[in-house]
Design an enzyme around this catalytic site. Structure first.
Site, PDB file in Angstrom:
ATOM      1  N   ASP A 295      37.246  45.242  24.858  1.00  0.00           N
ATOM      2  CA  ASP A 295      37.903  46.116  24.506  1.00  0.00           C
ATOM      3  C   ASP A 295      38.238  45.255  23.455  1.00  0.00           C
ATOM      4  OD1 ASP A 295      39.250  43.884  25.388  1.00  0.00           O
ATOM      5  OD2 ASP A 295      40.035  44.746  27.545  1.00  0.00           O
TER       6      ASP A 295
ATOM      7  N   ASP B 125      36.974  36.325  29.763  1.00  0.00           N
ATOM      8  CA  ASP B 125      37.529  37.489  30.425  1.00  0.00           C
ATOM      9  C   ASP B 125      36.108  38.386  31.071  1.00  0.00           C
ATOM     10  OD1 ASP B 125      39.510  39.275  30.544  1.00  0.00           O
ATOM     11  OD2 ASP B 125      38.879  40.215  29.168  1.00  0.00           O
TER      12      ASP B 125
ATOM     13  N   CYS C  75      25.849  37.340  29.595  1.00  0.00           N
ATOM     14  CA  CYS C  75      26.560  36.052  28.303  1.00  0.00           C
ATOM     15  C   CYS C  75      25.783  34.573  28.985  1.00  0.00           C
ATOM     16  CB  CYS C  75      27.613  35.579  28.802  1.00  0.00           C
ATOM     17  SG  CYS C  75      28.581  35.595  30.607  1.00  0.00           S
TER      18      CYS C  75
ATOM     19  N   GLU D 181      51.621  44.809  38.863  1.00  0.00           N
ATOM     20  CA  GLU D 181      51.846  44.228  39.800  1.00  0.00           C
ATOM     21  C   GLU D 181      51.302  42.755  39.120  1.00  0.00           C
ATOM     22  OE1 GLU D 181      47.996  44.133  42.493  1.00  0.00           O
ATOM     23  OE2 GLU D 181      46.749  44.785  40.433  1.00  0.00           O
TER      24      GLU D 181
END
Length: 364
Positions: free
Chosen positions: A199, A259, A239, A336
């Protein structure tokens, strides 16, 4: 056709199951519903009521003092909802009359809407069901790797959901801040490697980047418009080969931000391939992290204590000794707490997110 389901229950000290059944039967019969009753002797009754339009009700009467009513209708129109509420009102009034108001608790749960064009229900990491205020499907495509959804929430803005997992919403600045060190780090002139983060960083899935740069601009800005900028490069590839190549070339970074994935829910790390993947990423990341570098990553829901503890145990198995700290942050759309963990090698650093919790590790 959409299905509308509503649940109701009452609780009291003791139930004469037959008396409860006889008291409630007329209410359903007035609706023109066909009745079927099952009697389990000492275990109470189950009565089902079916209407010609396909709607039905289940009435479960337990002898220890619990009465459950489930109503399902195949219409979400206002009239249908009003009819359901009126029926529940009658049931509640009749129960109060029968027990002279001596009822411990009466509870109506919100209706669940099934089969709608828009899916509003998504589970938290620890298995609780959350209904989001989704009002629009912005993007819904299948890539070679996963299903990609971007849904609009009235509270949280656009939400990125990958294969059923809520990833990030436009409201979730806390996520980005936590996984970058909560504003305590100075990135000026530093070499930073971000793993994942489609993102607004790098990703193996081009379709995630394409969707985010069009519909998640409040989170990624214009960074993804060009994969090469003055001070950054976005790689669309796996990666692991990249990390191995950088390690072989001797390329080192001040920060590695992972991430890619949350800590696995599984508590059997020797049997779960995701744990193997995380250990591999950790070891490779340490090899490209400068001696005084830092590694940040997310954790998982703070209620998953066993999984988070196992993750911390994995840090003791790395080829270089590390110490860690953690910080817990609240990510709005997750509903949460998530811990972020951070670890330093030589110094290595790793950060974990759970609502979000943060972990800092230092070489000893």
């Amino acid at each position: 056709m959409k299905g509308y389901s509503k649940h109701y229950y009452t609780e009291f000290a003791f139930a004469d199951c037959n008396a409860v059944l006889k008291a409630l039967q007329p209410i359903f019969q007035e609706q023109g519903m066909t009745e079927t009753v099952h009697n389990w002797e000492d275990h109470g009754y189950l009565a089902t009521y079916i209407k010609k339009n396909g709607s039905f009700a289940n009435l479960r009467i337990h002898p220890h003092g619990l009465v459950l009513v489930d109503l399902q209708s195949y219409s979400d129109c206002t009239k249908g909802r009003e009819e359901v509420d009126q029926l529940l009102n009658k049931i509640e009034e009749r129960m109060k009359e029968l027990f002279h108001g001596n009822i411990k608790r009466v509870k109506r749960l919100p209706a669940i809407l099934r089969g709608d064009v828009i899916d509003r229900y998504w589970p938290t990491a620890d298995g609780r069901l959350v209904e989001y205020d989704i009002d629009e499907v912005v993007y819904d495509e299948d890539s070679p790797f996963q299903n990609i959804k971007i849904l609009h929430s009235k509270q949280f803005g656009n939400i990125l959901i990958l294969s059923g997992d809520v990833n990030l919403a436009e409201s979730d600045l806390a996520y980005t801040q936590a996984i970058m060190g909560s504003g305590k780090e100075d990135y000026t002139g530093k070499e930073v490697l971000i793993l994942g983060g489609g993102d607004g960083a790098s990703n193996i899935d081009q379709m995630v980047i394409d969707g985010c740069k069009k519909y998640m601009r409040k989170t990624c800005g214009d960074v993804l418009d060009n994969l090469n900028g003055e001070c950054y490069q976005v790689l669309i590839e796996d990666c692991i080969p990249v990390l191995k190549r950088y390690a072989k070339e001797g390329r080192m970074f001040d920060y590695v931000i992972n991430d890619l994935t949350a800590v696995p829910i599984s508590t059997s790390p020797e049997e779960d391939s995701t744990w193997e993947f995380l250990r591999l990423i950790l070891d490779l990341s340490m090899k490209v992290l400068k001696q005084d570098g830092k590694y940040f990553t997310q954790g998982n829901c703070i209620n998953l204590t066993d999984a988070l503890t196992l993750y911390e145990e994995q840090l003791g198995r790395l080829y270089c000794p590390v110490e860690f700290s953690k910080e817990t942050v609240c990510v709005p759309s997750y509903m949460e707490l998530y811990p972020y963990k951070l670890k330093k090698s030589g110094e290595c650093v790793l950060i974990n997110q759970a609502s979000l919790a943060c972990l800092e590790v230092m070489n000893s």
